[in-house]
Design an enzyme around this catalytic site. Structure first.
Site, PDB file in Angstrom:
ATOM      1  N   HIS A   1     -16.209 -56.435 141.836  1.00 48.06           N
ATOM      2  CA  HIS A   1     -16.288 -56.503 140.381  1.00 48.06           C
ATOM      3  C   HIS A   1     -14.899 -56.146 139.842  1.00 48.06           C
ATOM      4  O   HIS A   1     -14.319 -55.131 140.240  1.00 48.06           O
ATOM      5  CB  HIS A   1     -17.281 -55.472 139.839  1.00 48.06           C
ATOM      6  CG  HIS A   1     -18.723 -55.852 139.989  1.00 48.06           C
ATOM      7  ND1 HIS A   1     -19.284 -56.202 141.179  1.00 48.06           N
ATOM      8  CD2 HIS A   1     -19.716 -55.929 139.062  1.00 48.06           C
ATOM      9  CE1 HIS A   1     -20.567 -56.479 140.983  1.00 48.06           C
ATOM     10  NE2 HIS A   1     -20.856 -56.317 139.710  1.00 48.06           N
TER      11      HIS A   1
ATOM     12  N   GLU B   1     -14.355 -56.815 134.186  1.00 52.05           N
ATOM     13  CA  GLU B   1     -15.594 -56.837 133.383  1.00 52.05           C
ATOM     14  C   GLU B   1     -15.293 -55.999 132.140  1.00 52.05           C
ATOM     15  O   GLU B   1     -15.130 -56.531 131.049  1.00 52.05           O
ATOM     16  CB  GLU B   1     -16.758 -56.256 134.196  1.00 52.05           C
ATOM     17  CG  GLU B   1     -18.079 -56.147 133.433  1.00 52.05           C
ATOM     18  CD  GLU B   1     -19.193 -55.443 134.237  1.00 52.05           C
ATOM     19  OE1 GLU B   1     -18.886 -54.770 135.242  1.00 52.05           O
ATOM     20  OE2 GLU B   1     -20.373 -55.572 133.834  1.00 52.05           O
TER      21      GLU B   1
END
Ligand code: ADE
Ligand code: ZN
Length: 337
Positions: free
Chosen positions: A198, A201
């Site tokens: 990730h 974000e």
């Protein structure tokens, strides 16, 4: 959106590449498992729990998400959660799914690693046997925990090496940059595992860059903030680094104010391999087709974008080349008539 396009995005073959299995735990199942396992919850009812799903940012969601996962204790619990997700995915014409799981969320509560992975993996085997759906597991390290903890988790996972295909990095992004896990990812690469993380974000585009340069990931989960850096955007397009975008998640975690502000179309126009995924569907108001339909309703996306997104989802998968081609052909056949 006209009904023909809606029908297309719902029925087209697709792959899901960004789903946290613990994020598919619906409030009803949380309550059923709490009762089955005699776990006390801080909420009196399903409705009260659902009302708590008013997130202001990633951390406010994660606090509730980890509390929800506390009802998972037995292998059957992990099977039941995964089976419920797979049934919903099948209904949305998901033919292939790459599922994240967070072992540390469970092992820190005293649940054995084997309980977690065996239950999830049994559901994937069942889906393949019954429906021919393909699936694979990606083990995520929680980035708010230490490097040492991640290494210990990798050690626990190694006896189950045949049950997962890669590793990822999730949880609180800000303040936990990718380079914190440089050595863990280097070890995972040596082990032949696929690598994702990730990045971008809530965190800055620089985290996308270090995920690529330091962790050497093959895909970026989310990555929507890449457009803030033109050189980075060009690099992602040139190197065909896929982004697993999750529109309803971005909306619910206030990365964007409204879905019509989402940059998915700009990402596609910039030549990026962007995909649509559900992230934590039980918490963000929708599974794959909810994400597709609502995003297509909010943005001026057309049939050609639907085909591109379906193709991207299989292109970006970790399937072997011949299976990937088979699915890509299936997409093109679907769009022929
Ligand atoms: N864990 C589950 N969902 C997540 C998300 N959207 N970002 C980071 N960690 C997560
Ligand atoms: Zn995620």
């Amino acid at each position: 959106m006209d009904s023909t396009l809606r029908n297309i995005v719902q029925k087209m073959p697709k792959a899901e590449l960004h789903i946290h299995i613990e994020g598919s735990l619906e409030p009803e199942l949380i309550f059923a498992l709490a009762e089955r396992n005699l776990v006390a919850l801080n909420y009196a009812s399903v409705d009260e729990l659902r009302r708590a799903y008013a997130f202001t940012d990633l951390q406010s969601f994660l606090d509730i998400y980890y509390a929800g996962a506390s009802v998972l204790l037995t292998e059957q619990d992990f099977f039941d959660m995964t089976w419920a997700y797979l049934q919903r995915a099948k209904a949305d014409h998901v033919l292939h799914t790459e599922i994240f799981f967070d072992p540390q969320t469970h092992t820190t509560r005293g649940v054995a690693f084997s309980t977690v992975i065996d239950g999830i993996h049994r559901a994937l085997r069942e889906a393949r046997a019954r429906w021919g759906m393909s699936g694979a597991l990606i083990m995520c390290f929680l980035r708010h925990l230490s490097e040492e903890d991640a290494f210990a988790t990798l050690e626990q996972a190694l006896p189950y090496r045949d049950k997962f295909i890669g590793v990822g990095l999730d949880s609180s992004e800000r303040g936990n940059p990718p380079e914190k896990f440089a050595r863990v990812f280097a070890r995972c690469k040596e082990l032949g595992l696929h690598l994702v993380a990730h990045a971008g974000e809530e965190g800055p585009p620089a985290y996308i860059e270090t995920a690529l340069d330091v962790l050497q990931v093959e895909r970026i989960d989310h990555g929507v903030r890449c457009l803030e850096d033109a050189a980075l955007t060009r690099r992602l397009a040139r190197d065909k680094i896929p982004l697993t975008v999750c529109p309803l998640s971005n909306l619910k975690l206030r990365v964007i104010d409204k879905l019509s502000d989402h940059n998915l179309l700009q990402l596609l126009d910039a030549g990026l391999v962007a995909t649509i995924n559900s992230d934590d569907p039980a918490y963000f108001g929708g599974y794959m087709n909810d994400n597709f339909v609502q995003t297509f309703e909010a943005l001026p996306l057309q049939r050609k974008h639907a085909q591109q997104l379906a193709r991207n989802s299989f292109f970006a998968s970790f399937l072997d080349a011949s299976t990937k081609q088979k699915y890509l052909d299936e997409v093109d056949t679907f769009f022929q008539d």
